[in-house]
Design an enzyme around this catalytic site. Structure first.
Site, PDB file in Angstrom:
ATOM      1  N   ASP A 163       2.446   5.277  -3.920  1.00  0.00           N
ATOM      2  CA  ASP A 163       1.317   5.762  -3.125  1.00  0.00           C
ATOM      3  C   ASP A 163       0.176   6.093  -4.073  1.00  0.00           C
ATOM      4  O   ASP A 163       0.331   6.882  -4.994  1.00  0.00           O
ATOM      5  CB  ASP A 163       1.745   7.012  -2.343  1.00  0.00           C
ATOM      6  CG  ASP A 163       0.606   7.549  -1.490  1.00  0.00           C
ATOM      7  OD1 ASP A 163       0.238   6.864  -0.519  1.00  0.00           O
ATOM      8  OD2 ASP A 163       0.089   8.634  -1.801  1.00  0.00           O
ATOM      9  N   GLU A 247       0.493   0.391  -0.598  1.00  0.00           N
ATOM     10  CA  GLU A 247      -0.273   0.495   0.628  1.00  0.00           C
ATOM     11  C   GLU A 247      -1.421  -0.496   0.576  1.00  0.00           C
ATOM     12  O   GLU A 247      -2.063  -0.647  -0.458  1.00  0.00           O
ATOM     13  CB  GLU A 247      -0.824   1.910   0.755  1.00  0.00           C
ATOM     14  CG  GLU A 247      -1.248   2.271   2.142  1.00  0.00           C
ATOM     15  CD  GLU A 247      -1.614   3.749   2.237  1.00  0.00           C
ATOM     16  OE1 GLU A 247      -1.948   4.200   3.330  1.00  0.00           O
ATOM     17  OE2 GLU A 247      -1.564   4.440   1.203  1.00  0.00           O
ATOM     18  N   CYS A 318       8.972  19.179   8.350  1.00  0.00           N
ATOM     19  CA  CYS A 318       9.204  18.410   9.566  1.00  0.00           C
ATOM     20  C   CYS A 318       9.730  19.347  10.662  1.00  0.00           C
ATOM     21  O   CYS A 318      10.679  20.096  10.446  1.00  0.00           O
ATOM     22  CB  CYS A 318      10.205  17.297   9.310  1.00  0.00           C
ATOM     23  SG  CYS A 318      10.636  16.364  10.785  1.00  0.00           S
ATOM     24  N   CYS A 321      13.571  17.814  11.849  1.00  0.00           N
ATOM     25  CA  CYS A 321      14.769  17.914  11.008  1.00  0.00           C
ATOM     26  C   CYS A 321      14.648  19.019   9.946  1.00  0.00           C
ATOM     27  O   CYS A 321      15.605  19.289   9.234  1.00  0.00           O
ATOM     28  CB  CYS A 321      15.092  16.582  10.351  1.00  0.00           C
ATOM     29  SG  CYS A 321      13.959  16.132   9.037  1.00  0.00           S
ATOM     30  N   ASP A 328       2.483  13.175  -0.829  1.00  0.00           N
ATOM     31  CA  ASP A 328       2.395  11.874  -1.496  1.00  0.00           C
ATOM     32  C   ASP A 328       3.763  11.229  -1.703  1.00  0.00           C
ATOM     33  O   ASP A 328       3.932  10.027  -1.517  1.00  0.00           O
ATOM     34  CB  ASP A 328       1.672  12.018  -2.844  1.00  0.00           C
ATOM     35  CG  ASP A 328       0.243  12.502  -2.671  1.00  0.00           C
ATOM     36  OD1 ASP A 328      -0.329  12.233  -1.591  1.00  0.00           O
ATOM     37  OD2 ASP A 328      -0.290  13.147  -3.578  1.00  0.00           O
TER      38      ASP A 328
END
Ligand SMILES: [Zn+2]
Length: 388
Positions: A163, A247, A318, A321, A328
């Site tokens: 990334d 990307e 999250c 979860c 990154d």
């Protein structure tokens, strides 16, 4: 002497372009390089133009050929109408007859003799054409193309997602963060400081002109340092990994956005260019994920997708979860997952997660002459920061 030669080449280009444009406009006459070449012989004998005879004939012939090509590109709708060359732009000369000393590692050009080069010549056959170029800060470069055999690297069985970012040069899916070299960052801030200076100076003044030259020098250093860092990174990636997921950043879209920094944008496209051609050389696979693939907003553990993630949020948890993510690293891991899905999809259709694939493979590569030696980069150029 070289300044005179660049000047002569520029004069010939502008004169020939002027004559060809006028001839077409007034008489619908399509002249070509050969017509002008006949006149060139006359000009060399004309009083006031004797200096044309001091320039190697091959350079002037090449200038006319370059103009021919510029015109044929224009007529084939591949390019715009040829432009006149301004005195300020850096020059280039092309030599077809480059002497016989090449095999001894010496480059000798007509009327210049043996040239001392910063780097040695590669052990390739003598190229048909050599270009001598001067850049905006007055440095001279020679470039040429040659066919070289490149050995494919052994398979490592490793894959990685990369990334690219503004905060770090790159973040890997393994958790490694690669920061830009300190010197590079220092030069960037020096550039900003000098640009503020320029803004305060009066337009058209001598002082401003001097300042512009100073800034051009800093720019050149930034480009060099960036190339150095990116070459190190891309060579390292290609050596260690079989599959590299990146990307597909739409550089133009980024430049329009608020967080645009022209230098960083250039770094993104340069990174991709280098990685692509090195992967082709050494038999690696580069997969660029679609720019609409939400690599930052997906949880890499459970696949939960956030509605939005502000750019200033570097870490998040999250909701589904409970996994804690570094922005990154999570994005790099998602890129890798998408790339692996794409690879699996190309082997067996059943493994593809959904109807359309989020990825496209990069195939085109462009290699600049100065780079036919990417392994020469020093290791202290990058600092690796490992985070747990
Ligand atoms: Zn999750």
């Amino acid at each position: 002497m070289l300044d005179k030669w660049f000047g002569a080449s520029r004069w010939l280009w502008n004169t020939a372009l002027g004559i060809r444009s006028e001839a077409y406009r007034h008489c619908a006459l399509k002249l070509n390089g050969n017509d002008i070449s006949g006149w060139l012989t006359q000009w060399k004998r004309t009083a006031g133009h004797e200096w044309l005879a001091d320039v190697p004939a091959t350079c002037l012939t090449q200038t006319l050929r370059d103009l021919d090509r510029a015109f044929s590109n224009f007529f084939a709708k591949r390019a715009r109408y040829p432009k006149f060359k301004a005195r300020t732009t850096s020059g280039a000369l092309r030599f077809q007859d480059i002497g016989s000393a090449w095999s001894d590692g010496i480059l000798s050009l007509p009327k210049l003799g043996a040239l001392k080069l910063t780097e040695g010549l590669p052990g390739t056959a003598k190229p048909a054409m050599v270009t001598l170029r001067q850049d905006a800060v007055g440095r001279y470069f020679v470039s040429f193309s040659a066919a070289v055999d490149v050995a494919i690297l052994p398979v490592t069985g490793k894959v990685i997602g990369v990334d690219l970012g503004l905060m770090h040069l790159a973040t890997l899916s393994s958790g490694a963060k690669i920061v830009a070299p300190k010197k590079y960052r220092a030069t960037l801030s020096k550039l900003r400081q000098q640009q503020r200076c320029l803004a305060r100076q009066q337009k058209g003044s001598k002082r401003r002109q001097r300042q512009r030259r100073r800034i051009a020098k800093i720019h050149a250093r930034i480009v060099d340092q960036r190339q150095y860092a990116l070459h190190h990174l891309t060579t390292d990636l290609v050596r260690k990994y079989d599959v590299i997921a990146i990307e597909d950043l739409n550089v133009k879209a980024m430049a329009r956005g608020m967080h645009s920094r022209s230098i960083h944008d250039a770094a993104f496209s340069e990174f991709r260019r280098q990685l692509t051609y090195k992967a082709q050389w050494y038999g690696r696979t580069v997969i660029a994920c679609d720019r609409f693939y939400p690599s930052s907003k997906l949880c890499s553990r459970c696949g939960h997708k956030l509605d939005q993630l502000r750019l200033d949020i570097r870490e998040w948890e999250c909701q589904k979860c409970g996994a804690h993510h570094d922005r990154d690293i999570n994005a790099a891991q998602n890129l890798l997952t998408a790339a692996m899905r794409q690879l699996a999809g190309s082997d067996s259709r059943d493994l593809r997660a959904d109807g359309e694939s989020p990825c496209t493979t990069v195939m085109s590569a462009q290699v600049f002459p100065r780079e036919a030696r990417s392994g020469q980069l020093m290791s202290e150029c990058l600092e690796h920061e490992r985070i747990s």
